[in-house]
Design an enzyme around this catalytic site. Structure first.
Site, short mmCIF file in Angstrom:
data_model
loop_
_atom_site.label_atom_id
_atom_site.label_comp_id
_atom_site.label_asym_id
_atom_site.label_seq_id
_atom_site.Cartn_x
_atom_site.Cartn_y
_atom_site.Cartn_z
N SER A 1 0.82 -1.21 0.00
CA SER A 1 0.00 0.00 0.00
C SER A 1 0.85 1.26 0.00
CB SER A 1 -0.86 0.05 1.27
OG SER A 1 -1.74 -1.01 1.32
N GLU B 1 -2.97 0.21 -9.11
CA GLU B 1 -1.95 1.26 -9.18
C GLU B 1 -0.62 0.56 -9.50
OE1 GLU B 1 -1.56 3.23 -5.34
OE2 GLU B 1 -1.43 5.21 -6.24
N HIS C 1 -0.60 -2.67 -7.16
CA HIS C 1 -1.41 -2.35 -5.99
C HIS C 1 -2.90 -2.47 -6.32
CE1 HIS C 1 -2.51 0.91 -2.77
NE2 HIS C 1 -2.79 -0.30 -2.35
N ASN D 1 -2.73 6.13 -1.23
CA ASN D 1 -2.67 6.25 0.23
C ASN D 1 -2.04 7.55 0.71
OD1 ASN D 1 -4.14 4.02 1.27
ND2 ASN D 1 -2.58 2.73 0.30
N1 CAA Z 1 -15.14 -9.43 -1.57
C1 CAA Z 1 -15.75 -9.55 -2.76
N2 CAA Z 1 -16.90 -8.91 -3.07
C2 CAA Z 1 -17.44 -8.14 -2.12
C3 CAA Z 1 -16.87 -7.97 -0.86
C4 CAA Z 1 -15.66 -8.65 -0.60
N3 CAA Z 1 -15.01 -8.52 0.58
N4 CAA Z 1 -17.65 -7.13 -0.13
C5 CAA Z 1 -18.70 -6.79 -0.93
N5 CAA Z 1 -18.56 -7.39 -2.12
C6 CAA Z 1 -19.45 -7.27 -3.28
C7 CAA Z 1 -20.81 -7.83 -3.04
O1 CAA Z 1 -20.86 -9.21 -3.32
C8 CAA Z 1 -21.65 -7.03 -4.03
O2 CAA Z 1 -21.54 -7.58 -5.33
P1 CAA Z 1 -22.75 -7.38 -6.39
O3 CAA Z 1 -22.80 -5.92 -6.73
O4 CAA Z 1 -22.35 -8.22 -7.55
O5 CAA Z 1 -23.96 -7.84 -5.71
C9 CAA Z 1 -20.96 -5.68 -4.07
O6 CAA Z 1 -19.64 -5.88 -3.52
C10 CAA Z 1 -21.69 -4.67 -3.24
O7 CAA Z 1 -21.79 -5.22 -1.95
P2 CAA Z 1 -22.98 -4.95 -0.95
O8 CAA Z 1 -24.24 -4.70 -1.73
O9 CAA Z 1 -23.01 -6.02 0.08
O10 CAA Z 1 -22.53 -3.67 -0.15
P3 CAA Z 1 -22.23 -2.22 -0.65
O11 CAA Z 1 -23.13 -1.79 -1.73
O12 CAA Z 1 -22.17 -1.44 0.59
O13 CAA Z 1 -20.75 -2.30 -1.27
C11 CAA Z 1 -18.42 -2.10 -1.07
C12 CAA Z 1 -19.67 -2.80 -0.55
C13 CAA Z 1 -18.17 -2.45 -2.53
C14 CAA Z 1 -17.27 -2.62 -0.24
C15 CAA Z 1 -18.63 -0.55 -0.94
O14 CAA Z 1 -19.03 -0.23 0.35
C16 CAA Z 1 -17.39 0.25 -1.27
O15 CAA Z 1 -17.09 0.52 -2.42
N6 CAA Z 1 -16.67 0.66 -0.21
C17 CAA Z 1 -15.43 1.43 -0.38
C18 CAA Z 1 -14.33 0.50 -0.76
C19 CAA Z 1 -13.03 1.22 -0.92
O16 CAA Z 1 -12.91 2.43 -0.83
N7 CAA Z 1 -11.98 0.43 -1.15
C20 CAA Z 1 -10.64 0.95 -1.24
C21 CAA Z 1 -9.97 0.77 0.10
S1 CAA Z 1 -8.35 1.43 0.11
C22 CAA Z 1 -7.42 0.24 -0.60
O17 CAA Z 1 -7.86 -0.81 -0.97
C23 CAA Z 1 -5.97 0.56 -0.76
C24 CAA Z 1 -5.09 0.37 0.37
O18 CAA Z 1 -3.89 0.21 0.12
C25 CAA Z 1 -5.52 0.45 1.78
P1 NAD Z 2 -4.19 -9.48 5.98
O1 NAD Z 2 -3.75 -9.30 7.38
O2 NAD Z 2 -5.62 -9.74 5.69
O3 NAD Z 2 -3.36 -10.69 5.31
C1 NAD Z 2 -1.99 -10.81 5.36
C2 NAD Z 2 -1.67 -12.31 5.22
O4 NAD Z 2 -0.27 -12.48 5.08
C3 NAD Z 2 -2.11 -13.14 6.45
O5 NAD Z 2 -2.93 -14.19 6.01
C4 NAD Z 2 -0.80 -13.63 7.03
O6 NAD Z 2 -0.93 -14.92 7.58
C5 NAD Z 2 0.10 -13.63 5.80
N1 NAD Z 2 1.53 -13.55 6.08
C6 NAD Z 2 2.17 -12.74 6.97
N2 NAD Z 2 3.49 -12.91 6.86
C7 NAD Z 2 3.70 -13.83 5.89
C8 NAD Z 2 4.86 -14.43 5.30
N3 NAD Z 2 6.09 -14.09 5.70
N4 NAD Z 2 4.70 -15.33 4.30
C9 NAD Z 2 3.46 -15.68 3.89
N5 NAD Z 2 2.33 -15.15 4.40
C10 NAD Z 2 2.46 -14.25 5.40
O7 NAD Z 2 -3.66 -8.21 5.19
P2 NAD Z 2 -4.21 -7.60 3.80
O8 NAD Z 2 -5.23 -6.59 4.12
O9 NAD Z 2 -4.53 -8.72 2.88
O10 NAD Z 2 -2.91 -6.82 3.32
C11 NAD Z 2 -1.86 -7.48 2.66
C12 NAD Z 2 -1.02 -6.48 1.89
O11 NAD Z 2 -1.86 -5.80 0.94
C13 NAD Z 2 -0.37 -5.39 2.74
O12 NAD Z 2 0.87 -5.04 2.18
C14 NAD Z 2 -1.37 -4.23 2.62
O13 NAD Z 2 -0.79 -2.98 2.86
C15 NAD Z 2 -1.79 -4.39 1.17
N6 NAD Z 2 -3.10 -3.82 0.84
C16 NAD Z 2 -4.12 -3.87 1.73
C17 NAD Z 2 -5.36 -3.34 1.38
C18 NAD Z 2 -6.51 -3.40 2.33
O14 NAD Z 2 -7.51 -2.69 2.09
N7 NAD Z 2 -6.48 -4.19 3.37
C19 NAD Z 2 -5.54 -2.77 0.12
C20 NAD Z 2 -4.47 -2.75 -0.79
C21 NAD Z 2 -3.24 -3.27 -0.41
#
Ligand code: CAA
Ligand code: NAD
Length: 297
Positions: free
Chosen positions: A123, A164, A152, A202
């Site tokens: 991330s 990304e 990403h 991020n």
């Molecule tokens: N895995 C797979 N599919 C999922 C899911 C999951 N964990 N959670 C929900 N879905 C699917 C559902 O099956 C549903 O599919 P259909 O449209 O085909 O029916 C769809 O998503 C919508 O789900 P819901 O109707 O249950 O719920 P919702 O309308 O509230 O949507 C959501 C759920 C898609 C997660 C929506 O709330 C959303 O877009 N949230 C924001 C997500 C976001 O911003 N993600 C980026 C996070 S940051 C990141 O990823 C980067 C990082 O490095 C941290």
């Molecule tokens: P998570 O905690 O759900 O899963 C991480 C997994 O890695 C766990 O199942 C753990 O058992 C495994 N693990 C830890 N050390 C390990 C090793 N040495 N070898 C093999 N497996 C190992 O975390 P996540 O949310 O899936 O995040 C994973 C990566 O993806 C991170 O780098 C995170 O920053 C990135 N990411 C997360 C998100 C998010 O929304 N959570 C979105 C984009 C990218």
């Protein structure tokens, strides 16, 4: 063309599990490994559930879901990854853990013919730093830093369109082109970002989430109202606190640490309340409780 037939995914958590599912549905033989057998079992059960649900919702035919299942292999070690054309790492957001894994993989692939790509789903962590740890690993077939890249994905992977793509300083143009082609073959939209802390996504998203924790800590509003205001006022699908739970509060802290250290600015330090929840084991949806409580799946 990507020339990829077999994809390896390391880390079977919420991201690795989603990446493996998307890969298998897109037609790639897909290997999944996790250091913890329990995570691998959960990942397999989630795949069963999600594929069955996609059939039920007529997003996927029964035959295509069965074919995707056939393409998935859950493995208990890294040896079978020698057959992969690309490995996508999705383990914990910790540079030490990622570097240890990448050096191990680079040493393995240095001995195997082929132009395998090593991608990180990080991330925020520097791709250049991960790749530099592999600088001195040379072999007959690969010079690892050129074949290391950031790929990403976004959570939930099967739904979110973006990948990304982050080049490290040494990433070759060929590696970038193949990674972009692979992301497209998986039905995603790849967009480039430079290798700076948090990249674009991020750098922008996580400080907003962190600020929501400060707003809560300072009593500006209750968590449900902070989220309600941002959902209704900004048309976000989820409020920032709910989104933090969804991402994983531990991951949010790791990302803020990378931003604060990498940008050398304390305004990116994780909010004390966010850190305290992680210390208490409240990691978000994956642990059943973060800011909010969730039904254990
Ligand atoms: N895995 C797979 N599919 C999922 C899911 C999951 N964990 N959670 C929900 N879905 C699917 C559902 O099956 C549903 O599919 P259909 O449209 O085909 O029916 C769809 O998503 C919508 O789900 P819901 O109707 O249950 O719920 P919702 O309308 O509230 O949507 C959501 C759920 C898609 C997660 C929506 O709330 C959303 O877009 N949230 C924001 C997500 C976001 O911003 N993600 C980026 C996070 S940051 C990141 O990823 C980067 C990082 O490095 C941290
Ligand atoms: P998570 O905690 O759900 O899963 C991480 C997994 O890695 C766990 O199942 C753990 O058992 C495994 N693990 C830890 N050390 C390990 C090793 N040495 N070898 C093999 N497996 C190992 O975390 P996540 O949310 O899936 O995040 C994973 C990566 O993806 C991170 O780098 C995170 O920053 C990135 N990411 C997360 C998100 C998010 O929304 N959570 C979105 C984009 C990218």
């Amino acid at each position: 063309m990507h020339g990829i037939k077999t994809v390896g995914v390391i880390g079977a958590g919420q991201m690795g599990g989603g990446i493996a599912q998307v890969s298998a549905v897109a037609g790639f033989k897909t290997l999944v490994y996790d250091a913890f057998p329990k995570s691998l079992d959960k990942c397999k059960a989630d795949h069963e559930k999600r594929l069955a649900r996609d059939v039920e919702k007529q997003k996927l035919s029964q035959a295509d879901a069965d074919a995707a299942r056939e393409r998935l292999r859950y493995v208990s070690g890294l040896e079978p990854f020698g057959d992969c054309d690309i490995v996508i790492e999705a383990v914990v957001e910790d540079v030490k853990v990622k570097v240890a894994l990448f050096t191990q993989l680079a040493e393995m692939f240095a001995k195997i013919p082929g132009k395998q790509i090593l991608a990180s789903n990080t991330s925020s962590i520097s791709i250049t730093e991960i790749a530099a740890a592999c600088n001195n690993i040379k072999g007959p077939s690969v010079h690892a830093p050129e074949q290391i890249i950031g790929m990403h994905f976004f959570n939930p992977v099967p739904i979110m369109k973006l990948v990304e793509v982050i080049n490290g300083l040494a990433t070759s143009a060929e590696t970038t082109q193949r990674t972009i082609a692979l992301a497209e073959a998986m039905g995603k939209t790849p967009l480039p970002a430079n290798d700076r802390p948090g990249f674009v996504s991020n750098r922008v998203l996580m400080p907003m989430i962190n600020e929501a924790f400060y707003a809560w800590m300072e009593g500006v509003a209750k968590p449900e109202d902070i989220d309600g205001i941002m959902k209704l006022g900004c048309n976000f699908p989820m409020g920032p606190l709910n989104l933090a739970d969804f991402i994983g509060l531990d991951t949010c802290v790791h990302i803020m640490d990378v931003l604060a250290d990498g940008l050398n600015n304390d305004r990116y330090r994780a909010c004390p309340l966010l850190k305290q929840l992680v210390t208490a084991g409240r990691l978000g949806v994956k642990s059943g409780r973060g800011v909010f409580e969730y039904q254990k799946k």
